[in-house]
Design a protein around this motif. Sequence first.
Motif, PDB file in Angstrom:
ATOM      1  N   GLU A  35       0.866  -1.522   0.122  1.00  0.00           N
ATOM      2  CA  GLU A  35       0.059   0.098  -0.028  1.00  0.00           C
ATOM      3  C   GLU A  35       0.948   1.164   0.081  1.00  0.00           C
ATOM      4  O   GLU A  35       1.804   1.338   0.540  1.00  0.00           O
ATOM      5  N   ASP A  36       0.751   2.105  -0.801  1.00  0.00           N
ATOM      6  CA  ASP A  36       1.418   3.336  -1.026  1.00  0.00           C
ATOM      7  C   ASP A  36       2.921   3.090  -1.205  1.00  0.00           C
ATOM      8  O   ASP A  36       4.020   3.602  -0.696  1.00  0.00           O
ATOM      9  N   GLY A  37       3.421   1.833  -1.947  1.00  0.00           N
ATOM     10  CA  GLY A  37       4.681   1.290  -2.248  1.00  0.00           C
ATOM     11  C   GLY A  37       5.452   0.772  -1.061  1.00  0.00           C
ATOM     12  O   GLY A  37       6.482   0.658  -1.046  1.00  0.00           O
ATOM     13  N   GLU A  38       4.653   0.462  -0.068  1.00  0.00           N
ATOM     14  CA  GLU A  38       5.074  -0.023   1.263  1.00  0.00           C
ATOM     15  C   GLU A  38       4.196  -1.293   1.607  1.00  0.00           C
ATOM     16  O   GLU A  38       3.284  -1.138   1.795  1.00  0.00           O
ATOM     17  N   VAL A  40       2.378  -3.484   4.121  1.00  0.00           N
ATOM     18  CA  VAL A  40       1.562  -3.088   5.260  1.00  0.00           C
ATOM     19  C   VAL A  40       2.065  -3.870   6.440  1.00  0.00           C
ATOM     20  O   VAL A  40       1.832  -3.023   7.471  1.00  0.00           O
ATOM     21  N   LYS A  43       5.144  -1.368   7.707  1.00  0.00           N
ATOM     22  CA  LYS A  43       4.273  -0.227   8.385  1.00  0.00           C
ATOM     23  C   LYS A  43       3.892  -0.509   9.728  1.00  0.00           C
ATOM     24  O   LYS A  43       4.262   0.242  10.497  1.00  0.00           O
TER      25      LYS A  43
END
Length: 172
Positions: A35-38, A40, A43
């Motif tokens: 998600e958003d290049g990272e 999950v 994160k």
Amino acid sequence: MSDAMDDVQIKRLFMLLHGMYGNSVLDKYRIGQVEDGEDVGMKSARQVWLNGLREFPQPVVLKALAKCSEKHKTFPPTLPEFRDICKSLMPRQWTASNEAPRLEMSEALRSEQVERARRAIAQTRLQREGGVQTADGIRGLHVLIAKAVGHAGGDEAATLLRLDAQRSAASA
């Protein structure tokens, strides 16, 4: 730079852990959902670690990271293991306890200590005021006369009279 851990510092910590342990850090936390290049999972792991390490100042966290190379040579530590290292590196805080037993001094020992303190104070005053401590009697008188002669520079009679006058004035 702030002393408390923040998002930037936790990202830096994970980057350093990745540098030390390689992909085993990524394998431990990633779930494969990006998600958003990272990932999950990564994160989420950083947020959990950030909350778990907020109580420790940044220098302690960095020291704990250095300790990981001694304690965790092949695999990265879990958050609880890392927190244990941080706790071991925190400066110890000492607080006085009201529950500690008080040691009481006997009256005889207290009197002895008071008398010793009085003698020390009297000795200090005597030295500060330029006095001389001598024995009582004729022997003490000889010491005082010798001191007076030394200070008089030959006119001991005048010096003795002056000292006697000073002593009389001080005792009056």
